[in-house]
Motif scaffolding. Sequence first.
Motif, PDB file in Angstrom:
ATOM      1  N   MET A 152     -14.519  -1.042   5.279  1.00  0.00           N
ATOM      2  CA  MET A 152     -15.213   0.027   4.565  1.00  0.00           C
ATOM      3  C   MET A 152     -14.680   0.181   3.143  1.00  0.00           C
ATOM      4  O   MET A 152     -15.453   0.419   2.202  1.00  0.00           O
ATOM      5  N   VAL A 153     -13.372   0.046   2.977  1.00  0.00           N
ATOM      6  CA  VAL A 153     -12.792   0.101   1.631  1.00  0.00           C
ATOM      7  C   VAL A 153     -13.337  -1.038   0.776  1.00  0.00           C
ATOM      8  O   VAL A 153     -13.780  -0.825  -0.367  1.00  0.00           O
ATOM      9  N   GLU A 154     -13.330  -2.241   1.319  1.00  0.00           N
ATOM     10  CA  GLU A 154     -13.806  -3.408   0.567  1.00  0.00           C
ATOM     11  C   GLU A 154     -15.268  -3.245   0.167  1.00  0.00           C
ATOM     12  O   GLU A 154     -15.644  -3.532  -0.983  1.00  0.00           O
ATOM     13  N   ALA A 155     -16.080  -2.773   1.104  1.00  0.00           N
ATOM     14  CA  ALA A 155     -17.512  -2.620   0.819  1.00  0.00           C
ATOM     15  C   ALA A 155     -17.754  -1.552  -0.235  1.00  0.00           C
ATOM     16  O   ALA A 155     -18.627  -1.692  -1.097  1.00  0.00           O
ATOM     17  N   ASP A 156     -16.975  -0.481  -0.177  1.00  0.00           N
ATOM     18  CA  ASP A 156     -17.198   0.629  -1.109  1.00  0.00           C
ATOM     19  C   ASP A 156     -16.715   0.304  -2.511  1.00  0.00           C
ATOM     20  O   ASP A 156     -17.413   0.582  -3.495  1.00  0.00           O
ATOM     21  N   CYS A 157     -15.522  -0.287  -2.629  1.00  0.00           N
ATOM     22  CA  CYS A 157     -14.978  -0.495  -3.973  1.00  0.00           C
ATOM     23  C   CYS A 157     -15.536  -1.747  -4.639  1.00  0.00           C
ATOM     24  O   CYS A 157     -15.544  -1.851  -5.876  1.00  0.00           O
ATOM     25  N   GLY A 158     -15.986  -2.725  -3.847  1.00  0.00           N
ATOM     26  CA  GLY A 158     -16.587  -3.928  -4.402  1.00  0.00           C
ATOM     27  C   GLY A 158     -15.620  -4.862  -5.101  1.00  0.00           C
ATOM     28  O   GLY A 158     -16.042  -5.762  -5.842  1.00  0.00           O
ATOM     29  N   ILE A 159     -14.321  -4.682  -4.857  1.00  0.00           N
ATOM     30  CA  ILE A 159     -13.306  -5.522  -5.486  1.00  0.00           C
ATOM     31  C   ILE A 159     -12.914  -6.638  -4.520  1.00  0.00           C
ATOM     32  O   ILE A 159     -12.807  -6.416  -3.311  1.00  0.00           O
ATOM     33  N   ASP A 160     -12.710  -7.834  -5.054  1.00  0.00           N
ATOM     34  CA  ASP A 160     -12.241  -8.957  -4.250  1.00  0.00           C
ATOM     35  C   ASP A 160     -10.987  -8.524  -3.490  1.00  0.00           C
ATOM     36  O   ASP A 160     -10.033  -8.021  -4.108  1.00  0.00           O
ATOM     37  N   PRO A 161     -10.926  -8.701  -2.172  1.00  0.00           N
ATOM     38  CA  PRO A 161      -9.734  -8.302  -1.428  1.00  0.00           C
ATOM     39  C   PRO A 161      -8.438  -8.880  -2.003  1.00  0.00           C
ATOM     40  O   PRO A 161      -7.392  -8.220  -1.967  1.00  0.00           O
ATOM     41  N   ALA A 162      -8.510 -10.087  -2.558  1.00  0.00           N
ATOM     42  CA  ALA A 162      -7.321 -10.706  -3.129  1.00  0.00           C
ATOM     43  C   ALA A 162      -6.834  -9.999  -4.387  1.00  0.00           C
ATOM     44  O   ALA A 162      -5.713 -10.228  -4.844  1.00  0.00           O
ATOM     45  N   ALA A 163      -7.675  -9.131  -4.950  1.00  0.00           N
ATOM     46  CA  ALA A 163      -7.317  -8.385  -6.155  1.00  0.00           C
ATOM     47  C   ALA A 163      -6.903  -6.948  -5.851  1.00  0.00           C
ATOM     48  O   ALA A 163      -6.749  -6.137  -6.766  1.00  0.00           O
ATOM     49  N   LEU A 164      -6.732  -6.634  -4.567  1.00  0.00           N
ATOM     50  CA  LEU A 164      -6.228  -5.326  -4.157  1.00  0.00           C
ATOM     51  C   LEU A 164      -4.753  -5.452  -3.810  1.00  0.00           C
ATOM     52  O   LEU A 164      -4.346  -6.404  -3.146  1.00  0.00           O
ATOM     53  N   ILE A 165      -3.944  -4.495  -4.241  1.00  0.00           N
ATOM     54  CA  ILE A 165      -2.541  -4.443  -3.817  1.00  0.00           C
ATOM     55  C   ILE A 165      -2.309  -3.095  -3.120  1.00  0.00           C
ATOM     56  O   ILE A 165      -2.657  -2.046  -3.662  1.00  0.00           O
ATOM     57  N   PHE A 166      -1.751  -3.154  -1.934  1.00  0.00           N
ATOM     58  CA  PHE A 166      -1.681  -2.010  -1.019  1.00  0.00           C
ATOM     59  C   PHE A 166      -0.253  -1.802  -0.550  1.00  0.00           C
ATOM     60  O   PHE A 166       0.421  -2.760  -0.155  1.00  0.00           O
TER      61      PHE A 166
END
Length: 207
Positions: A150-164
């Motif tokens: 749901m986070v990926e779909a909402d923010c539209g950012i490549d998962p590889a470009a997210l830092i958590f």
Amino acid sequence: MQPQAVIFDIGNVLIEWQPERFYDAEIGEVRRRAMFATVDLHGMNDEVDRGGHFTEVVYGTAERYPEWRDEIRMWHDRWLEMAAPEIPHSIRLLRALRARGVPVFALTNFGVQTFDDIAAPHYPFLSEFDRAYVSGHMKTIKPEPRIYEMVEADCGIDPAALIFTDDRPDNIDMAASRGWQTHLFTGPQGWADRLVDAGLLTKEDAT
């Protein structure tokens, strides 16, 4: 890849969350251990985090365990004392990232009432995220895959470009399995160093 957005957990990353510590101070460690062995209080909290009504879930649990009724109700009536104190260095990192124009999100297991009605009014920084993904509103909790989807779909950012960052290894492991960059939070200085290494903050910013 340099991250395009930073995602913070809240409990034990921005605000300390130690129910056992609270109960040890209130009823003593021996009695607290007996209660936690009898009553699945963390399971009760998961129900709230999935969207269950805070008062109904906690008070309902208290009525099922009359010998622990007063102690269980403390989870509701004195919740803010358990969700404390804030972690100032982490809050400075949140604000430093936003000052540099880096999108900052929250991804948190948190009830609707506890987040909206109790925590957010008490902790103003909780309103400073660009996006707040709160499990109670999303009806799913970490580390279930759905909440990450749901986070990926909402923010539209490549998962590889997210830092958590999160303090729980199971939550981190699920994010990593989806290609997110991750950091297991053990204290704010380690997280600060990781953000500097990622090129998102200077050392001066990260103090």
